[in-house]
Design a protein around this motif. Structure first.
Motif, short mmCIF file in Angstrom:
data_model
loop_
_atom_site.label_atom_id
_atom_site.label_comp_id
_atom_site.label_asym_id
_atom_site.label_seq_id
_atom_site.Cartn_x
_atom_site.Cartn_y
_atom_site.Cartn_z
N THR A 9 0.83 -1.21 0.00
CA THR A 9 0.00 0.00 0.00
C THR A 9 0.86 1.25 0.00
O THR A 9 0.62 2.20 -0.76
CB THR A 9 -0.93 0.01 1.22
N GLN A 10 1.88 1.25 0.85
CA GLN A 10 2.78 2.40 0.91
C GLN A 10 3.55 2.55 -0.41
O GLN A 10 3.76 3.67 -0.89
CB GLN A 10 3.76 2.23 2.08
N PHE A 47 2.51 1.68 -3.42
CA PHE A 47 1.62 2.22 -4.43
C PHE A 47 1.38 3.72 -4.21
O PHE A 47 1.32 4.49 -5.19
CB PHE A 47 0.28 1.48 -4.44
N CYS A 48 1.24 4.14 -2.96
CA CYS A 48 1.00 5.56 -2.68
C CYS A 48 2.17 6.43 -3.15
O CYS A 48 1.96 7.51 -3.71
CB CYS A 48 0.77 5.77 -1.18
N ILE A 49 3.40 5.96 -2.96
CA ILE A 49 4.58 6.71 -3.41
C ILE A 49 4.57 6.84 -4.93
O ILE A 49 4.81 7.92 -5.48
CB ILE A 49 5.87 6.02 -2.92
N ASP A 107 1.93 6.46 -6.99
CA ASP A 107 0.76 7.19 -7.47
C ASP A 107 0.91 8.69 -7.24
O ASP A 107 0.48 9.49 -8.08
CB ASP A 107 -0.49 6.66 -6.76
N ASP A 108 1.51 9.09 -6.12
CA ASP A 108 1.74 10.51 -5.86
C ASP A 108 2.60 11.14 -6.95
O ASP A 108 2.37 12.29 -7.35
CB ASP A 108 2.41 10.70 -4.49
N SER A 125 0.12 4.34 -13.01
CA SER A 125 0.56 4.06 -11.64
C SER A 125 0.48 2.57 -11.34
O SER A 125 1.38 1.99 -10.73
CB SER A 125 -0.28 4.83 -10.63
#
Length: 289
Positions: free
Chosen positions: A5-6, A8-10, A12-13, A43
Motif C-alpha cells: 500500500t505504501q 503504491f502511494c509513493i 501514485d503521488d 501508476s
C-alpha cells in the motif's frame, strides 16, 4: 521493506503530477495521434513492475498468476499475462522517469563511482542470442568475458543512487564518467580502472576532484587521511550492486525485447530506491584544516 500500500502511494503521488507531462511527451516524440489508456493506470502498471522486483518470485509469470489469484481485488481489472507484458514494455519510459525523479534529491559532495556487468545470456549461447543483439556486446571484466551491457552508477554516503548510465558491454568505464557527473560538484572516489590524467584534469575544470589509488608502476601520491578512508569504503558500492542483483533481480536472461529489458532494469532500480531501508551507508570523515 515497505508494504504494498505504501509502495503504491509513493508511485501514485508521483504520477498524479507527472502523467499529463508523460502523455504529452509520447505524443510529441513518438507521434501518437491519440491517447488510448489501458484499463490499468500508469501508476498501476508501474506498481506491478516494481512490486514484482520486491517479491520472492524470480519469474514474472508465476508472480502475475499469484497476483491474479490472491490480490485481484486491489485492481479494477487485471489483463491477461501477454497484455500485462505489453503494457510494461510500452511504458518502460514511465519507469525511467520515476527512477530519474527518485535520484533528484540524492546529490552529495561525496560520491563513489563504479560499474557492474549485466550479461544477457551465457557465453555458450552468444551466437544464438538475437533478442538483445541491438544493444548487447562482448566485454571483459575482472570475472572474465561476458555478453551484455554495463550499468555505471554513482552512489552517495547514504547508499542512495545519484545517477546511472547504461552502456554496451565493451564500453570503457572512464568514458562514462563525465556523463555521470555532469553539472555536479563533488569529491569522486573510484578504483584503479578510472585512472586517467586527462580525465582528472577535465573533471577538475568542472570542480570534480577524482581520487583513486595509484598503480604499482606509478609515482606514489600522498593522500589525505580522510580521502584514504573514503577510498577504503568503496566496497559499499559493491554491496549496492549485490543488493540490486541478489534481492531485486537486476540481471535477467529472459528479456525478449529491448523495451522489456530496460523496463526490468529500471524496475529493479526503483525497487531498491523506494523499498530498501538498510542501504549501505558510509560515515564521512571531515578533512581537518
Amino acid at each position: 521493506m515497505i508494504d504494498s500500500t505504501q509502495l503504491f502511494c509513493i508511485i501514485d503521488d508521483f504520477f498524479l503530477k507527472f502523467e499529463s507531462i508523460y502523455w504529452n511527451f509520447l505524443k510529441q516524440n513518438f507521434r501518437c495521434s491519440r491517447v488510448r489508456p489501458a484499463q490499468l493506470s500508469i501508476s498501476e502498471i508501474t506498481f506491478i513492475a516494481i512490486w514484482y522486483k520486491c517479491s520472492h518470485f524470480n519469474n514474472f509469470k508465476a508472480f502475475f498468476t499469484a497476483l491474479k489469484y490472491n490480490n485481484s481485488h486491489l485492481f479494477k481489472h487485471l489483463p491477461c499475462y501477454q497484455r500485462m507484458i505489453h503494457l510494461m514494455n510500452t511504458h518502460q519510459l514511465a519507469l525511467h522517469a520515476l527512477h530519474f525523479a527518485l535520484m533528484k534529491d540524492q546529490q552529495s559532495n561525496y560520491l563513489w563511482i563504479d560499474s557492474t556487468i549485466l550479461p544477457v545470456c551465457k557465453n555458450q549461447r552468444i551466437q544464438r542470442h538475437k533478442s538483445l543483439s541491438a544493444i548487447a556486446t562482448r566485454g571483459k571484466s575482472s570475472m572474465g568475458w561476458f555478453f551484455g551491457c554495463k550499468l555505471h552508477l554513482l552512489m552517495n554516503q547514504s547508499g542512495g543512487i545519484v545517477n546511472t548510465v547504461l552502456s554496451n558491454g565493451h564500453t570503457a568505464d572512464i568514458k562514462m564518467v563525465e556523463q555521470l557527473v555532469k553539472g555536479m560538484t563533488a569529491k569522486l572516489y573510484a578504483d584503479r580502472g578510472y585512472i586517467s590524467h586527462e580525465l582528472k584534469s577535465r573533471l577538475k575544470d568542472q570542480d570534480i576532484d577524482l581520487i583513486t589509488y595509484h598503480r604499482k608502476n606509478m609515482k606514489s601520491i600522498q593522500l589525505l587521511k580522510a580521502d584514504e578512508y573514503h577510498l577504503k569504503q568503496r566496497n559499499k558500492i559493491e554491496t549496492l550492486f549485490s543488493l540490486l542483483k541478489g534481492t531485486y533481480n537486476l540481471v535477467t536472461t529472459r528479456a525478449r525485447s529491448v523495451a522489456g529489458y530496460l523496463a526490468g532494469i529500471y524496475a529493479s532500480l526503483c525497487a531498491y530506491q523506494i523499498c530498501h531501508q538498510n542501504k549501505p551507508m558510509i560515515r564521512i570523515m571531515e578533512i581537518s584544516a
